[in-house]
Enzyme design. Structure first.
Site, PDB file in Angstrom:
ATOM      1  N   ASP A 128       0.816  -1.214   0.000  1.00 47.78           N
ATOM      2  CA  ASP A 128       0.000   0.000   0.000  1.00 47.78           C
ATOM      3  C   ASP A 128       0.850   1.265   0.000  1.00 47.78           C
ATOM      4  O   ASP A 128       2.070   1.219   0.190  1.00 47.78           O
ATOM      5  CB  ASP A 128      -0.965  -0.011   1.201  1.00 47.78           C
ATOM      6  N   ASN A 153      -7.467  -2.941  14.493  1.00 48.66           N
ATOM      7  CA  ASN A 153      -8.865  -3.225  14.129  1.00 48.66           C
ATOM      8  C   ASN A 153      -8.993  -4.444  13.212  1.00 48.66           C
ATOM      9  O   ASN A 153     -10.062  -4.701  12.670  1.00 48.66           O
ATOM     10  CB  ASN A 153      -9.503  -1.997  13.460  1.00 48.66           C
ATOM     11  N   HIS A 207      -7.299  -4.923  10.357  1.00 45.14           N
ATOM     12  CA  HIS A 207      -7.033  -4.711   8.925  1.00 45.14           C
ATOM     13  C   HIS A 207      -5.735  -5.391   8.504  1.00 45.14           C
ATOM     14  O   HIS A 207      -4.839  -5.598   9.319  1.00 45.14           O
ATOM     15  CB  HIS A 207      -7.064  -3.217   8.540  1.00 45.14           C
ATOM     16  N   GLU A 216      -9.782  -2.112   5.426  1.00 40.57           N
ATOM     17  CA  GLU A 216     -10.416  -1.812   6.707  1.00 40.57           C
ATOM     18  C   GLU A 216     -11.646  -2.704   6.903  1.00 40.57           C
ATOM     19  O   GLU A 216     -12.151  -3.290   5.933  1.00 40.57           O
ATOM     20  CB  GLU A 216     -10.814  -0.325   6.736  1.00 40.57           C
TER      21      GLU A 216
HETATM   22  C1  F6R Z   1       1.528  -1.615   6.148  1.00 43.12           C
HETATM   23  C2  F6R Z   1       0.184  -2.135   6.262  1.00 43.12           C
HETATM   24  C3  F6R Z   1      -0.590  -2.138   7.550  1.00 43.12           C
HETATM   25  C4  F6R Z   1       0.263  -2.473   8.776  1.00 43.12           C
HETATM   26  C5  F6R Z   1      -0.594  -2.449  10.035  1.00 43.12           C
HETATM   27  C6  F6R Z   1       0.245  -2.655  11.278  1.00 43.12           C
HETATM   28  O1  F6R Z   1       1.999  -1.734   4.817  1.00 43.12           O
HETATM   29  O2  F6R Z   1      -0.322  -2.546   5.280  1.00 43.12           O
HETATM   30  O3  F6R Z   1      -1.648  -3.053   7.449  1.00 43.12           O
HETATM   31  O4  F6R Z   1       0.825  -3.749   8.599  1.00 43.12           O
HETATM   32  O5  F6R Z   1      -1.270  -1.228  10.132  1.00 43.12           O
HETATM   33  O6  F6R Z   1       1.123  -1.579  11.419  1.00 43.12           O
HETATM   34  P1  F6R Z   1       2.317  -1.603  12.474  1.00 43.12           P
HETATM   35  O7  F6R Z   1       3.248  -2.675  12.049  1.00 43.12           O
HETATM   36  O8  F6R Z   1       2.949  -0.243  12.375  1.00 43.12           O
HETATM   37  O9  F6R Z   1       1.686  -1.879  13.809  1.00 43.12           O
END
Ligand code: F6R
Length: 240
Positions: A67, A135, A137, A142
């Site tokens: 992303d 959450n 995701h 989401e």
């Molecule tokens: C990042 C992504 C997100 C993160 C998730 C956890 O490319 O796609 O889904 O993997 O938000 O983020 P962290 O590792 O910062 O807790």
């Protein structure tokens, strides 16, 4: 789903690195699906160290990232392309043209999603590394995202904006939109490696492993993947 519980973040990262090294050694032209965020930093550090000390080469490896924020490009130190170059790509011998992310600066975002879907159709991930949001995701899919979604533009959930605000000067600075691979693109990977650490992920990890497979907790779709490994530290596993 294979579940590996490690005591600490460092041990979680080490176990993830062992899987990655095994793949890159066995298939030096592998396609790696990569994630940003805090979780995979320990894995990336180990990949860089291994490249420096043992010469593991990435010159024929290709990568696809999950992303990117809309409106941010390589010049912005908050963009995911900047993050990947700084923490991994510029520290390995991987040619830049072998690395791929959605372009957050694309003029036509719909066309950019189509370009990314075409690219993904032609390069199946040998492994897809994932983190998980508090959450539930994965990538920026989401809660409520259809399992059949491909790369799309997403409005970030309020909880994601709050979680990610720690990486920006002010919460107002967190972009409200992103481009993200869809769950279908993620499920297309041959193998999935999902990592989670810290008590704030425990609830999402529980849903991922034991909950119903529901679009309300996007990561639960991974229960349907034939080759998915979850590596967690004890804090993230505390509700299992
Ligand atoms: C990042 C992504 C997100 C993160 C998730 C956890 O490319 O796609 O889904 O993997 O938000 O983020 P962290 O590792 O910062 O807790």
């Amino acid at each position: 789903m294979k579940i590996v519980i490690q005591k600490t973040y460092e041990e979680m990262s080490e176990a993830a690195f062992e899987m990655m090294r095994e793949l890159v050694t066995r298939n030096p032209a592998a396609v790696l699906g990569l994630a940003t965020g805090t979780t995979p930093l320990g894995l990336y550090e180990r990949m860089v160290k291994d490249h420096r000390e043992r010469g593991t080469s990435y010159k024929n490896i290709r990568t696809v990232n999950l992303d990117e924020y809309v409106g941010l490009g390589p010049e912005s130190d908050q963009s995911y392309i900047y993050f990947m170059r700084k923490n991994l790509f510029d520290r390995l011998d991987i040619p830049r043209e072998n690395t791929n992310l959605p372009n957050g600066l694309a003029e036509n975002l719909e066309r950019e999603c189509e370009r990314y879907n075409r690219l993904l159709a032609g390069m199946q991930q040998d492994i897809q590394v994932l983190g998980i949001g508090s959450n539930g995701h994965i990538a920026f899919n989401e809660p409520g995202t259809p399992f059949g979604a491909e790369t799309h533009v997403v409005a970030l959930a309020e909880s994601t904006i709050r979680d990610n605000a720690r990486l920006f000067a002010r919460e107002e600075d967190v972009p409200r939109k992103a481009l993200t691979m869809g769950l279908k693109n993620i499920m297309h990977a041959k193998q999935i490696l999902i990592l989670a650490n810290g008590a704030n992920k425990a609830h999402a990890v529980r849903g991922l492993v034991c909950g119903p497979v529901t679009e309300q907790l996007p990561a639960s779709v991974l229960q349907l993947h034939p080759d998915c490994t979850l590596i967690v530290d004890e804090a993230a596993a505390s509700l299992l």
